[in-house]
Design a protein around this motif. Structure first.
Motif, short mmCIF file in Angstrom:
data_model
loop_
_atom_site.label_atom_id
_atom_site.label_comp_id
_atom_site.label_asym_id
_atom_site.label_seq_id
_atom_site.Cartn_x
_atom_site.Cartn_y
_atom_site.Cartn_z
N PRO A 68 44.39 -88.46 -1.65
CA PRO A 68 44.64 -87.49 -2.71
C PRO A 68 46.03 -86.89 -2.58
O PRO A 68 46.69 -87.03 -1.56
CB PRO A 68 43.56 -86.43 -2.49
N HIS A 69 46.45 -86.23 -3.62
CA HIS A 69 47.75 -85.56 -3.60
C HIS A 69 47.80 -84.61 -2.40
O HIS A 69 46.80 -83.95 -2.10
CB HIS A 69 47.94 -84.80 -4.91
N PRO A 70 48.92 -84.52 -1.71
CA PRO A 70 49.00 -83.66 -0.53
C PRO A 70 48.65 -82.20 -0.81
O PRO A 70 48.24 -81.48 0.10
CB PRO A 70 50.45 -83.79 -0.07
N ASP A 71 48.84 -81.75 -2.04
CA ASP A 71 48.52 -80.36 -2.38
C ASP A 71 47.05 -80.15 -2.71
O ASP A 71 46.64 -79.02 -2.98
CB ASP A 71 49.37 -79.90 -3.57
N ALA A 72 46.26 -81.21 -2.70
CA ALA A 72 44.83 -81.08 -3.01
C ALA A 72 44.16 -80.27 -1.90
O ALA A 72 44.57 -80.31 -0.74
CB ALA A 72 44.18 -82.46 -3.12
N PRO A 73 43.12 -79.54 -2.25
CA PRO A 73 42.43 -78.73 -1.23
C PRO A 73 41.78 -79.62 -0.17
O PRO A 73 41.45 -80.78 -0.42
CB PRO A 73 41.38 -77.95 -2.02
N PRO A 74 41.58 -79.07 1.04
CA PRO A 74 40.97 -79.84 2.12
C PRO A 74 39.63 -80.47 1.73
O PRO A 74 39.32 -81.58 2.14
CB PRO A 74 40.81 -78.83 3.25
N ALA A 75 38.84 -79.78 0.93
CA ALA A 75 37.55 -80.32 0.51
C ALA A 75 37.73 -81.61 -0.28
O ALA A 75 36.91 -82.54 -0.18
CB ALA A 75 36.77 -79.29 -0.31
N ALA A 76 38.80 -81.70 -1.06
CA ALA A 76 39.06 -82.92 -1.83
C ALA A 76 39.37 -84.09 -0.91
O ALA A 76 38.91 -85.20 -1.12
CB ALA A 76 40.21 -82.68 -2.80
N HIS A 77 40.16 -83.81 0.14
CA HIS A 77 40.47 -84.85 1.12
C HIS A 77 39.19 -85.35 1.79
O HIS A 77 38.98 -86.55 1.95
CB HIS A 77 41.45 -84.32 2.18
N THR A 78 38.33 -84.43 2.16
CA THR A 78 37.06 -84.78 2.82
C THR A 78 36.18 -85.58 1.88
O THR A 78 35.62 -86.61 2.28
CB THR A 78 36.33 -83.50 3.28
N ALA A 79 36.05 -85.14 0.65
CA ALA A 79 35.20 -85.84 -0.32
C ALA A 79 35.72 -87.26 -0.58
O ALA A 79 34.93 -88.20 -0.64
CB ALA A 79 35.14 -85.06 -1.63
N LEU A 80 37.02 -87.38 -0.70
CA LEU A 80 37.59 -88.70 -0.97
C LEU A 80 37.43 -89.63 0.23
O LEU A 80 37.07 -90.80 0.06
CB LEU A 80 39.06 -88.58 -1.37
N ARG A 81 37.66 -89.13 1.43
CA ARG A 81 37.47 -89.96 2.63
C ARG A 81 36.03 -90.44 2.73
O ARG A 81 35.76 -91.60 3.02
CB ARG A 81 37.86 -89.18 3.89
N ALA A 82 35.08 -89.54 2.48
CA ALA A 82 33.66 -89.91 2.55
C ALA A 82 33.30 -90.93 1.48
O ALA A 82 32.58 -91.90 1.75
CB ALA A 82 32.79 -88.66 2.40
N ALA A 83 33.81 -90.74 0.27
CA ALA A 83 33.52 -91.69 -0.82
C ALA A 83 34.10 -93.07 -0.51
O ALA A 83 33.44 -94.09 -0.70
CB ALA A 83 34.06 -91.14 -2.14
N HIS A 84 35.34 -93.10 -0.04
CA HIS A 84 35.97 -94.38 0.31
C HIS A 84 35.19 -95.06 1.44
O HIS A 84 34.97 -96.27 1.40
CB HIS A 84 37.43 -94.20 0.71
N ALA A 85 34.79 -94.31 2.43
CA ALA A 85 34.05 -94.89 3.56
C ALA A 85 32.73 -95.48 3.08
O ALA A 85 32.35 -96.59 3.50
CB ALA A 85 33.81 -93.83 4.64
#
Length: 149
Positions: A68-85
């Motif tokens: 995700p964009h570097p400015d995205a909130p930490p929850a977005a990073h977590t959600a995207l990592r989990a979805a990709h995994a």
């Protein structure tokens, strides 16, 4: 179009930056010269439709899950990592989606929605969708690569 005049190896490297199937890149490069960008894109599409299973595997294996964009909130990073995994665990390759025409602010939501909706697909159905998205990505990357050269 400058693409027609470069050495075959240079053309293939540009093509490989668009789609990591060696067969696809060799085929598109071998049919030069192209009279227009549209003719080149049509040839790229045709070569994409003709990818053998091993060629598609090669191209999909080289794709990376987008962050995700570097400015995205930490929850977005977590959600995207989990979805990709979850996606990669189910299908054995990175999630691919073309985001042409999607505003940057909507891309994260589009990726998450895409992963969630496609996780329910059967593996063969998902291969067809992934191949189509890969063709769209290659088209977009090729257009940008030609414009930059």
């Amino acid at each position: 179009m400058r693409f027609n005049a470069v050495a075959a190896g240079v053309a293939e490297e540009l093509l490989l930056s668009c789609c990591r199937s060696r067969r696809w890149a060799e085929r598109v490069a071998a049919h030069r010269p192209y009279p227009t960008l549209d003719a080149l894109l049509a040839a790229a599409d045709e070569a994409g439709y003709d990818l053998a299973a091993a060629d598609l595997d090669e191209a999909l294996a080289a794709e990376c899950s987008a962050a995700p964009h570097p400015d995205a909130p930490p929850a977005a990073h977590t959600a995207l990592r989990a979805a990709h995994a979850a996606y990669e665990s189910r299908f054995g390759h990175a999630f691919v989606i073309s985001l042409d025409g999607v505003r940057p602010a909507e891309r994260l939501d589009q990726v998450l929605a895409g992963i969630r909706s496609r996780l329910g697909n059967e593996p063969e159905e998902e291969r067809v969708i992934a191949a189509d998205e890969l063709r769209r990505l290659a088209r977009s990357r090729l257009t940008a690569g030609i414009a930059a050269s």
